[in-house]
Scaffold this motif. Structure first.
Motif, PDB file in Angstrom:
ATOM      1  N   PRO A 105     -13.289  15.901  -6.376  1.00 45.58           N
ATOM      2  CA  PRO A 105     -14.396  15.178  -5.762  1.00 45.58           C
ATOM      3  C   PRO A 105     -13.924  14.288  -4.606  1.00 45.58           C
ATOM      4  N   ALA A 106     -14.690  14.266  -3.511  1.00 41.03           N
ATOM      5  CA  ALA A 106     -14.323  13.499  -2.319  1.00 41.03           C
ATOM      6  C   ALA A 106     -14.143  12.013  -2.628  1.00 41.03           C
ATOM      7  N   ALA A 107     -14.850  11.504  -3.636  1.00 37.17           N
ATOM      8  CA  ALA A 107     -14.740  10.086  -3.998  1.00 37.17           C
ATOM      9  C   ALA A 107     -13.318   9.723  -4.417  1.00 37.17           C
ATOM     10  N   ARG A 108     -12.581  10.698  -4.890  1.00 39.97           N
ATOM     11  CA  ARG A 108     -11.197  10.464  -5.308  1.00 39.97           C
ATOM     12  C   ARG A 108     -10.323  10.077  -4.105  1.00 39.97           C
ATOM     13  N   LEU A 113      -6.627   6.281  -1.582  1.00 39.33           N
ATOM     14  CA  LEU A 113      -6.314   5.466  -0.401  1.00 39.33           C
ATOM     15  C   LEU A 113      -6.093   4.018  -0.819  1.00 39.33           C
ATOM     16  N   GLU A 114      -6.930   3.573  -1.753  1.00 32.31           N
ATOM     17  CA  GLU A 114      -6.834   2.205  -2.279  1.00 32.31           C
ATOM     18  C   GLU A 114      -5.528   2.035  -3.085  1.00 32.31           C
ATOM     19  N   ILE A 115      -5.248   3.001  -3.953  1.00 28.49           N
ATOM     20  CA  ILE A 115      -4.056   2.933  -4.804  1.00 28.49           C
ATOM     21  C   ILE A 115      -2.779   2.807  -3.970  1.00 28.49           C
ATOM     22  N   GLN A 135       5.092   8.065   3.909  1.00 30.85           N
ATOM     23  CA  GLN A 135       5.484   8.233   2.510  1.00 30.85           C
ATOM     24  C   GLN A 135       4.304   7.907   1.598  1.00 30.85           C
ATOM     25  N   ARG A 136       3.584   6.835   1.942  1.00 29.40           N
ATOM     26  CA  ARG A 136       2.418   6.458   1.130  1.00 29.40           C
ATOM     27  C   ARG A 136       1.357   7.556   1.159  1.00 29.40           C
ATOM     28  N   LEU A 143      -1.054  12.077  -5.824  1.00 31.14           N
ATOM     29  CA  LEU A 143      -1.890  11.464  -6.865  1.00 31.14           C
ATOM     30  C   LEU A 143      -3.330  11.973  -6.863  1.00 31.14           C
ATOM     31  N   LEU A 144      -3.688  12.735  -5.823  1.00 30.12           N
ATOM     32  CA  LEU A 144      -5.085  13.114  -5.605  1.00 30.12           C
ATOM     33  C   LEU A 144      -5.754  13.754  -6.824  1.00 30.12           C
TER      34      LEU A 144
END
Ligand code: ADP
Ligand code: ADP
Length: 219
Positions: A105-108, A113-115, A135-136, A143-144
């Protein structure tokens, strides 16, 4: 049971034997360090685990299957490999593309991005990023799919001190959540700070498979 199983893996590039009959297992719930000097075969092994390199012989299983037989692989395995692959598009577009092709899902995208702390540069082009930011972005891609297995190839290389502390803490948190974290480095000092268990290789062969404390006391 093992989250990653490498069985008698051999990979040759022409006359170079990068990995030479390597076997080991990686268990969940801890950080397993993959230690060896430059050229030892760490990247080649990691690429084989995520199906980017076809083994010359032997077999690699991850999350119980061959990578190419996993349904929606990013939901099982995420990898930070070569950051140079993240080019042209913006940070967000890169992640959105990966999400779409993996039915995530696009919300992920907003969540990862926040994580990783890239929300502020989400609309910048990936190729304009500093190495630390790139790297981030690689970690965000890994993590996606919210995977149980994470592979990180030399993640602290070229990072600023803040980035190094961030990635060390992230790996510990992921392992504490019960995930499998497999991280390579050529630096024993780095592994001593982050890993619980060590797989040590040299010239494509297994040299040690032990806890970090055991390895340090024996060497
Ligand atoms: P490490 O990640 O431990 O530094 P690598 O897996 O990158 O080691 O490399 C292992 C060996 O395989 C090295 O001798 C390297 O030069 C060689 N190698 C790696 N990738 C390739 C390739 N695509 N073509 C030819 N040789 C390669
Ligand atoms: P393309 O845009 O050519 O499809 P991708 O980069 O989207 O290439 O992905 C190529 C393959 O590598 C796909 O199977 C994808 O699932 C996998 N892949 C891409 N990024 C990662 C990652 N961070 N972790 C694990 N597998 C990945």
């Amino acid at each position: 049971s093992a989250a990653i199983e490498v069985r008698n893996l051999t990979k040759r590039y022409g006359r170079t034997t990068a990995v030479d009959g390597l076997s080991f297992e990686v268990r969940p719930g801890r950080v397993t360090g993959f230690l060896g000097p430059n050229g030892a075969g760490k990247s080649t092994t990691m690429r084989a685990i995520v199906g980017l390199d076809r083994p010359t012989s032997g077999e690699v299983l991850v999350a119980g299957s061959r990578y190419d037989q996993l349904d929606q692989p990013l939901r099982h395995v995420g990898a930070l490999l070569d950051v140079s692959v993240h080019r042209g598009r913006t940070v967000r577009a890169h992640l959105t593309g990966l999400a779409r092709s993996n039915r995530i899902p696009a919300a992920r995208v907003t969540e990862v991005l926040e994580i990783v702390g890239l929300t502020a540069v989400a609309d910048k082009r990936a190729k304009g990023l500093s190495l630390g930011m790139a790297q981030r972005l690689g970690v965000a891609a890994a993590l996606l799919g919210d995977p149980q297995v994470l592979l990180l190839d030399e993640p602290v290389n070229g990072l600023d001190p803040e980035g190094i502390l961030w990635i060390r803490a992230l790996m510990k948190r992921l392992a504490a959540e019960g995930r499998t974290v497999f991280v390579s480095s050529h630096l024993m000092s780095e592994m001593a700070l982050t890993a619980d268990h060590l797989i040590v290789i040299g010239q494509g062969r297994l040299l040690a498979d032990s806890s970090v404390t055991e390895f340090v006391s024996r060497n």
